[in-house]
Motif scaffolding. Structure first.
Motif, PDB file in Angstrom:
ATOM      1  N   ARG A 157       0.711  -1.180  -0.080  1.00 24.57           N
ATOM      2  CA  ARG A 157      -0.030   0.045   0.268  1.00 24.57           C
ATOM      3  C   ARG A 157       0.848   1.150  -0.184  1.00 24.57           C
ATOM      4  O   ARG A 157       0.624   2.183  -0.649  1.00 24.57           O
ATOM      5  CB  ARG A 157      -0.997   0.050   1.189  1.00 24.57           C
ATOM      6  N   LEU A 158       1.870   1.203   0.613  1.00 22.60           N
ATOM      7  CA  LEU A 158       2.763   2.381   0.935  1.00 22.60           C
ATOM      8  C   LEU A 158       3.453   2.561  -0.593  1.00 22.60           C
ATOM      9  O   LEU A 158       3.633   3.667  -0.888  1.00 22.60           O
ATOM     10  CB  LEU A 158       3.809   2.416   1.869  1.00 22.60           C
ATOM     11  N   ASN A 159       3.982   1.355  -1.216  1.00 23.30           N
ATOM     12  CA  ASN A 159       4.664   1.702  -2.558  1.00 23.30           C
ATOM     13  C   ASN A 159       3.690   2.249  -3.337  1.00 23.30           C
ATOM     14  O   ASN A 159       4.101   2.936  -4.571  1.00 23.30           O
ATOM     15  CB  ASN A 159       5.350   0.196  -2.999  1.00 23.30           C
ATOM     16  N   THR A 160       2.477   1.782  -3.334  1.00 17.25           N
ATOM     17  CA  THR A 160       1.608   2.059  -4.549  1.00 17.25           C
ATOM     18  C   THR A 160       0.928   3.583  -4.085  1.00 17.25           C
ATOM     19  O   THR A 160       1.351   4.328  -5.066  1.00 17.25           O
ATOM     20  CB  THR A 160       0.188   1.289  -4.167  1.00 17.25           C
ATOM     21  N   THR A 161       0.908   3.991  -3.072  1.00 19.52           N
ATOM     22  CA  THR A 161       0.908   5.347  -2.749  1.00 19.52           C
ATOM     23  C   THR A 161       1.922   6.314  -3.135  1.00 19.52           C
ATOM     24  O   THR A 161       1.919   7.482  -3.673  1.00 19.52           O
ATOM     25  CB  THR A 161       0.625   5.746  -1.001  1.00 19.52           C
ATOM     26  N   ALA A 162       3.290   5.995  -2.832  1.00 20.77           N
ATOM     27  CA  ALA A 162       4.371   6.455  -3.371  1.00 20.77           C
ATOM     28  C   ALA A 162       4.315   6.743  -4.676  1.00 20.77           C
ATOM     29  O   ALA A 162       4.844   7.722  -5.233  1.00 20.77           O
ATOM     30  CB  ALA A 162       5.701   5.991  -2.956  1.00 20.77           C
ATOM     31  N   SER A 163       3.987   5.726  -5.561  1.00 20.00           N
ATOM     32  CA  SER A 163       3.821   5.734  -7.145  1.00 20.00           C
ATOM     33  C   SER A 163       2.995   6.724  -7.632  1.00 20.00           C
ATOM     34  O   SER A 163       3.080   7.518  -8.613  1.00 20.00           O
ATOM     35  CB  SER A 163       3.540   4.176  -7.700  1.00 20.00           C
ATOM     36  N   ASN A 164       1.844   6.707  -6.682  1.00 17.63           N
ATOM     37  CA  ASN A 164       0.776   7.520  -7.083  1.00 17.63           C
ATOM     38  C   ASN A 164       1.375   8.907  -6.957  1.00 17.63           C
ATOM     39  O   ASN A 164       0.958  10.001  -7.911  1.00 17.63           O
ATOM     40  CB  ASN A 164      -0.498   7.283  -6.067  1.00 17.63           C
ATOM     41  N   LEU A 165       1.764   9.409  -5.791  1.00 14.62           N
ATOM     42  CA  LEU A 165       2.253  10.715  -5.371  1.00 14.62           C
ATOM     43  C   LEU A 165       3.125  11.250  -6.478  1.00 14.62           C
ATOM     44  O   LEU A 165       3.274  12.264  -6.732  1.00 14.62           O
ATOM     45  CB  LEU A 165       2.857  10.701  -4.103  1.00 14.62           C
ATOM     46  N   ALA A 166       4.244  10.101  -6.776  1.00 13.45           N
ATOM     47  CA  ALA A 166       5.231  10.439  -7.819  1.00 13.45           C
ATOM     48  C   ALA A 166       4.892  10.953  -9.072  1.00 13.45           C
ATOM     49  O   ALA A 166       5.345  11.647 -10.024  1.00 13.45           O
ATOM     50  CB  ALA A 166       6.086   9.472  -7.905  1.00 13.45           C
ATOM     51  N   ASN A 167       3.729  10.309  -9.253  1.00 17.21           N
ATOM     52  CA  ASN A 167       3.076  10.700 -10.884  1.00 17.21           C
ATOM     53  C   ASN A 167       1.907  11.633 -11.031  1.00 17.21           C
ATOM     54  O   ASN A 167       1.176  11.610 -11.815  1.00 17.21           O
ATOM     55  CB  ASN A 167       2.487   9.271 -11.344  1.00 17.21           C
ATOM     56  N   ASN A 169      -5.121  11.388 -12.812  1.00 19.38           N
ATOM     57  CA  ASN A 169      -6.371  11.601 -11.774  1.00 19.38           C
ATOM     58  C   ASN A 169      -5.989  11.369 -10.363  1.00 19.38           C
ATOM     59  O   ASN A 169      -6.967  11.003  -9.396  1.00 19.38           O
ATOM     60  CB  ASN A 169      -7.418  10.805 -12.275  1.00 19.38           C
ATOM     61  N   VAL A 170      -4.837  11.399  -9.901  1.00 21.75           N
ATOM     62  CA  VAL A 170      -4.264  11.005  -8.453  1.00 21.75           C
ATOM     63  C   VAL A 170      -4.891  12.326  -7.819  1.00 21.75           C
ATOM     64  O   VAL A 170      -4.572  13.604  -8.108  1.00 21.75           O
ATOM     65  CB  VAL A 170      -2.834  11.109  -8.428  1.00 21.75           C
ATOM     66  N   ASN A 171      -5.343  12.045  -6.593  1.00 23.65           N
ATOM     67  CA  ASN A 171      -5.865  13.309  -5.636  1.00 23.65           C
ATOM     68  C   ASN A 171      -4.963  13.140  -4.468  1.00 23.65           C
ATOM     69  O   ASN A 171      -4.752  12.031  -3.736  1.00 23.65           O
ATOM     70  CB  ASN A 171      -7.244  12.686  -5.016  1.00 23.65           C
ATOM     71  N   VAL A 172      -4.039  14.012  -4.387  1.00 21.22           N
ATOM     72  CA  VAL A 172      -2.777  14.208  -3.510  1.00 21.22           C
ATOM     73  C   VAL A 172      -3.463  14.024  -2.084  1.00 21.22           C
ATOM     74  O   VAL A 172      -2.589  13.297  -1.288  1.00 21.22           O
ATOM     75  CB  VAL A 172      -2.042  15.500  -3.817  1.00 21.22           C
ATOM     76  N   MET A 173      -4.407  14.787  -1.663  1.00 22.32           N
ATOM     77  CA  MET A 173      -4.918  14.839  -0.411  1.00 22.32           C
ATOM     78  C   MET A 173      -5.449  13.397  -0.117  1.00 22.32           C
ATOM     79  O   MET A 173      -5.066  12.715   1.151  1.00 22.32           O
ATOM     80  CB  MET A 173      -6.260  15.676  -0.274  1.00 22.32           C
ATOM     81  N   GLU A 174      -6.134  12.528  -0.787  1.00 25.05           N
ATOM     82  CA  GLU A 174      -6.452  11.256  -0.439  1.00 25.05           C
ATOM     83  C   GLU A 174      -5.186  10.376  -0.336  1.00 25.05           C
ATOM     84  O   GLU A 174      -5.057   9.643   0.412  1.00 25.05           O
ATOM     85  CB  GLU A 174      -7.340  10.585  -1.702  1.00 25.05           C
ATOM     86  N   GLU A 175      -4.050  10.590  -1.267  1.00 30.80           N
ATOM     87  CA  GLU A 175      -2.840   9.922  -1.025  1.00 30.80           C
ATOM     88  C   GLU A 175      -2.055  10.075   0.246  1.00 30.80           C
ATOM     89  O   GLU A 175      -1.521   9.170   0.609  1.00 30.80           O
ATOM     90  CB  GLU A 175      -2.119  10.243  -2.385  1.00 30.80           C
ATOM     91  N   MET A 176      -2.218  11.385   0.441  1.00 29.47           N
ATOM     92  CA  MET A 176      -1.489  11.675   1.799  1.00 29.47           C
ATOM     93  C   MET A 176      -2.139  10.824   3.182  1.00 29.47           C
ATOM     94  O   MET A 176      -1.524  10.538   3.940  1.00 29.47           O
ATOM     95  CB  MET A 176      -1.417  13.226   2.235  1.00 29.47           C
TER      96      MET A 176
END
Length: 139
Positions: A20-30, A99-106
């Motif tokens: 989950r952390l790796n997926t979130t990091a990928s989302n935030l990076a992109n 379509n990454v929502n940065v607040m949701e990812e944080m």
């Protein structure tokens, strides 16, 4: 449930939260990536968790771990912007944002980090209990 099984269940939780952390990091990076077509644009990804029921089918057991069934892409709409002067603009002058929502990812990052930490604490408590049990046998 044996204390060794506690360690196994805790390990499955740590492994799942690591994904989950790796997926979130990928989302935030992109999150700020831009593309010239909707097909090439990065879409937010989320892991899907499921209980490891195959080991629990033999009866009602409380020691059921977690596994990652897969990672799915979000079907939320992409952000389309008219920017004819952008180098990545398509033939009609549009660019596509992720379509990454940065607040949701944080929020996901904080939740996954805390869940991982909780599983570490559970494993540590089980380890201490096993150690104390072994010390009682020495007396």
């Amino acid at each position: 449930m044996s204390l060794l099984r506690v360690l196994d269940v805790s390990a499955t939780g740590m492994s799942a939260q690591s994904v989950r952390l790796n997926t979130t990091a990928s989302n935030l990076a992109n999150a700020n990536s831009v593309s010239s077509s909707a097909d090439e644009t990065y879409r937010s990804r989320q892991p899907i968790f499921a209980a490891e029921l195959n080991s629990a089918k033999s009866g009602l057991r409380s020691d059921v771990g977690v596994k990652v069934q897969g990672i799915v892409e979000s079907d939320a709409p992409l952000n389309k912007e008219f920017a004819p002067n952008h180098p990545k603009a398509d033939g009609e002058g549009f660019i596509y944002h992720s379509n990454v929502n940065v607040m949701e990812e944080m929020a996901n990052m904080i939740s996954a980090s805390r869940s991982y930490q909780t599983n570490v604490q559970i494993a540590d408590a089980a380890k201490q209990m096993l150690s104390r049990t072994l010390q009682m046998g020495k007396s």
